[in-house]
Enzyme design. Structure first.
Site, PDB file in Angstrom:
ATOM      1  N   HIS A   1       0.842  -1.191   0.000  1.00 29.96           N
ATOM      2  CA  HIS A   1       0.000   0.000   0.000  1.00 29.96           C
ATOM      3  C   HIS A   1       0.876   1.239   0.000  1.00 29.96           C
ATOM      4  O   HIS A   1       1.844   1.320   0.750  1.00 29.96           O
ATOM      5  CB  HIS A   1      -0.920   0.052   1.217  1.00 29.96           C
ATOM      6  CG  HIS A   1      -1.781   1.277   1.240  1.00 29.96           C
ATOM      7  ND1 HIS A   1      -2.971   1.364   0.542  1.00 29.96           N
ATOM      8  CD2 HIS A   1      -1.593   2.490   1.818  1.00 29.96           C
ATOM      9  CE1 HIS A   1      -3.484   2.566   0.706  1.00 29.96           C
ATOM     10  NE2 HIS A   1      -2.671   3.270   1.475  1.00 29.96           N
ATOM     11  N   ASP A  33     -15.637   1.378   6.211  1.00 28.78           N
ATOM     12  CA  ASP A  33     -14.573   2.275   5.760  1.00 28.78           C
ATOM     13  C   ASP A  33     -15.027   3.110   4.576  1.00 28.78           C
ATOM     14  O   ASP A  33     -14.742   4.305   4.499  1.00 28.78           O
ATOM     15  CB  ASP A  33     -13.328   1.471   5.388  1.00 28.78           C
ATOM     16  CG  ASP A  33     -12.269   2.356   4.753  1.00 28.78           C
ATOM     17  OD1 ASP A  33     -11.755   3.244   5.462  1.00 28.78           O
ATOM     18  OD2 ASP A  33     -11.980   2.185   3.555  1.00 28.78           O
ATOM     19  N   ARG A  42     -15.152  11.575   5.730  1.00 28.95           N
ATOM     20  CA  ARG A  42     -13.904  12.266   6.048  1.00 28.95           C
ATOM     21  C   ARG A  42     -13.493  13.189   4.911  1.00 28.95           C
ATOM     22  O   ARG A  42     -13.035  14.313   5.131  1.00 28.95           O
ATOM     23  CB  ARG A  42     -12.799  11.253   6.322  1.00 28.95           C
ATOM     24  CG  ARG A  42     -12.922  10.522   7.641  1.00 28.95           C
ATOM     25  CD  ARG A  42     -11.985   9.339   7.716  1.00 28.95           C
ATOM     26  NE  ARG A  42     -10.618   9.733   7.479  1.00 28.95           N
ATOM     27  CZ  ARG A  42      -9.696   8.955   6.926  1.00 28.95           C
ATOM     28  NH1 ARG A  42     -10.009   7.739   6.527  1.00 28.95           N
ATOM     29  NH2 ARG A  42      -8.471   9.402   6.760  1.00 28.95           N
ATOM     30  N   SER A  52      -8.291   3.044   8.316  1.00 28.41           N
ATOM     31  CA  SER A  52      -8.860   2.895   6.981  1.00 28.41           C
ATOM     32  C   SER A  52      -8.031   1.936   6.133  1.00 28.41           C
ATOM     33  O   SER A  52      -8.552   0.992   5.530  1.00 28.41           O
ATOM     34  CB  SER A  52      -8.943   4.267   6.302  1.00 28.41           C
ATOM     35  OG  SER A  52      -9.377   4.148   4.965  1.00 28.41           O
ATOM     36  N   LYS A 102      -8.900  -2.508   5.320  1.00 30.86           N
ATOM     37  CA  LYS A 102      -9.026  -3.049   3.958  1.00 30.86           C
ATOM     38  C   LYS A 102      -7.959  -4.102   3.688  1.00 30.86           C
ATOM     39  O   LYS A 102      -8.230  -5.147   3.108  1.00 30.86           O
ATOM     40  CB  LYS A 102      -8.914  -1.917   2.926  1.00 30.86           C
ATOM     41  CG  LYS A 102     -10.050  -0.920   2.950  1.00 30.86           C
ATOM     42  CD  LYS A 102     -10.014  -0.007   1.750  1.00 30.86           C
ATOM     43  CE  LYS A 102      -8.887   0.995   1.788  1.00 30.86           C
ATOM     44  NZ  LYS A 102      -9.128   2.102   2.728  1.00 30.86           N
TER      45      LYS A 102
END
Length: 443
Positions: free
Chosen positions: A82, A161, A168, A183, A187
């Site tokens: 990520h 999320d 957000r 968040s 995931k």
């Protein structure tokens, strides 16, 4: 559920009990808490932070709100990466097929563009016919068959999320370390991973420009992963200039293809290799970093990485011939050259300015429902520290209409700074490695 006392507690800097967070997430996901109350709570978190127990409870509640990609017995190993997001960051498109070609299952779940940063899903969807909205069942079948799927978050995965993130984004509470960590990790943990590598962006183009904030985010996500049986490692990489040359969805996808072919920009390849090394080590495919790097380099030189990319494109609805000819991607009708206005040294190529200009040209979204022009953007072939001469081409501007050229040129005038001396030293491409043991400086 009576939410106001919980908002008051968090507003006053007090920690909520884990059961409170579980109930809040469950009730909000079910539509029993209005957006305005949850927005107030998120702002209280943004201002006051979260205790470790709160963060763990929020992450777990978001994870439990949906289904997951079951990992089975963990064979073959399943590892993902990520990135916290940057301008010109097309690394995922290179990394996933390259690592999958080395025997690791890669369920690469990515996002769309946010603010000044491009999104991997938008880049992939510049490939005509390419589908990122696979169901979990379809993603599982593809992972079993070819070892990689490049997908977006669906309503099946961490729906809490999805709902919280949209709120957000609309309430200026995106840039909160605990909310970012919860968040991302909810995931990623839903993918049933045996390992996770984080690419934490550093510099003026990052969401958290301060190094200490970036290291705190890395440590926070590593702790969440490790405590849930997912070994996690982070690298801190430079985002004080765009990564690679191309900025814009189809342009970046084409550049990623060239990297997989062995002819792309060296900085993109280096970041992909370094992240890939960490993925192979976590997977247990290799035991030494030097061996892992050699394995990845062979995946490029042998053609197995680009062949895996072609398999993924074909499986998800695109034309696999793109792996040989990135010219099949959407093309902008107008291309203009941007030249240096004087002799000197490039002291800055400001990524935020470039990213915002891509959005202004139509290559990103101002609103969730906006369409994207995949073909527009920039190819900037100069880096901070380069010596340039008056009239030398520094960049190309890819636009849909002649009227957009002025917008593109003005952005480059602002983003690219020249000086008589090389007064600014760029950040190192990869500066830190963070593990559960601590932070290692790589400078």
């Amino acid at each position: 559920m009576h939410v106001v006392p919980l908002i008051e507690q968090k507003r006053n800097g007090e920690a909520l009990a884990p059961d409170d967070w579980s109930s809040l997430v469950r009730a909000y996901t079910a539509g029993h808490i209005p957006d305005y109350q949850m927005a107030a709570l998120l702002m209280a978190v943004y201002l006051n932070g979260m205790a470790p127990g709160e963060l763990a409870a929020l992450t777990d509640a978001m994870l439990r709100s949906g289904a997951s990609l079951h990992a089975g017995d963990g064979r073959p190993p399943r590892v993902d990466k990520h990135s916290t997001g940057g301008v010109g960051d097309k690394v995922s498109i290179v990394l996933a097929p390259m690592v999958a070609a080395c025997g690791v299952t890669v369920p690469m779940m990515s996002g769309r563009g946010l603010g000044h940063t491009g999104g991997t899903l938008d880049k992939l969807e510049s490939i005509p016919g390419f589908r990122t909205d696979l169901t979990l069942a379809a993603a599982r079948r593809q992972l079993d068959r070819i070892g990689c799927a490049l997908i977006g978050q669906t309503a099946e995965i961490a729906p809490a999320d999805q709902k919280l993130y949209a709120l957000r984004d609309a309430t200026a509470t995106v840039e909160s370390t605990p909310l970012i960590a919860a968040s991302i990790m909810s995931k990623k943990l839903a993918e049933g991973l045996t390992g996770l590598v984080l690419d934490i962006k550093r510099g003026s183009g990052a969401f958290l420009p301060d190094l200490e904030d970036e290291l705190e985010l890395a440590r926070t996500m590593i702790n969440l992963g490790e405590e849930r049986g997912c070994p996690t490692v982070a690298l801190v990489t430079a985002m004080d200039r765009p990564l690679g040359y191309a900025c814009g969805n189809a342009l970046e996808t084409a550049e990623a293809v060239r990297v997989l072919q062995g002819t792309g920009p060296p900085d993109v390849l280096e970041v992909a290799l370094r992240l890939g090394v960490e993925m192979l080590l976590l997977a247990g495919v290799e035991q030494e970093a030097s061996r892992a790097r050699a394995t990845l380099e062979h995946a490029i030189s042998s053609g197995s990485a680009i062949a895996k990319f072609a398999d993924i494109v074909e499986a998800q609805g695109g034309n696999p011939a793109l792996a040989e000819d990135p010219g099949l991607l959407p093309q902008a009708p107008l291309v203009e050259t941007y030249e240096a206005s004087s002799d000197g040294y490039v002291t800055e190529v400001a990524p935020r300015v470039i990213g915002k200009a891509v959005v202004a040209l139509g290559g990103g979204r101002h609103r969730k429902e906006d369409d994207i022009d995949a073909a527009v953007g920039f190819v900037i072939e100069t880096k901070p520290g380069d010596r340039v001469h008056r009239g030398q081409p520094l960049a190309s501007m890819f636009v849909r209409e002649a009227s957009q050229t002025a917008t593109a040129r003005a952005a480059l005038n602002t983003a690219i700074h020249l000086a008589s001396d090389p007064t600014v030293e760029p950040l190192p491409l990869i500066s830190h490695r963070v593990t559960k043991q601590g932070v290692e400086s790589l400078d």
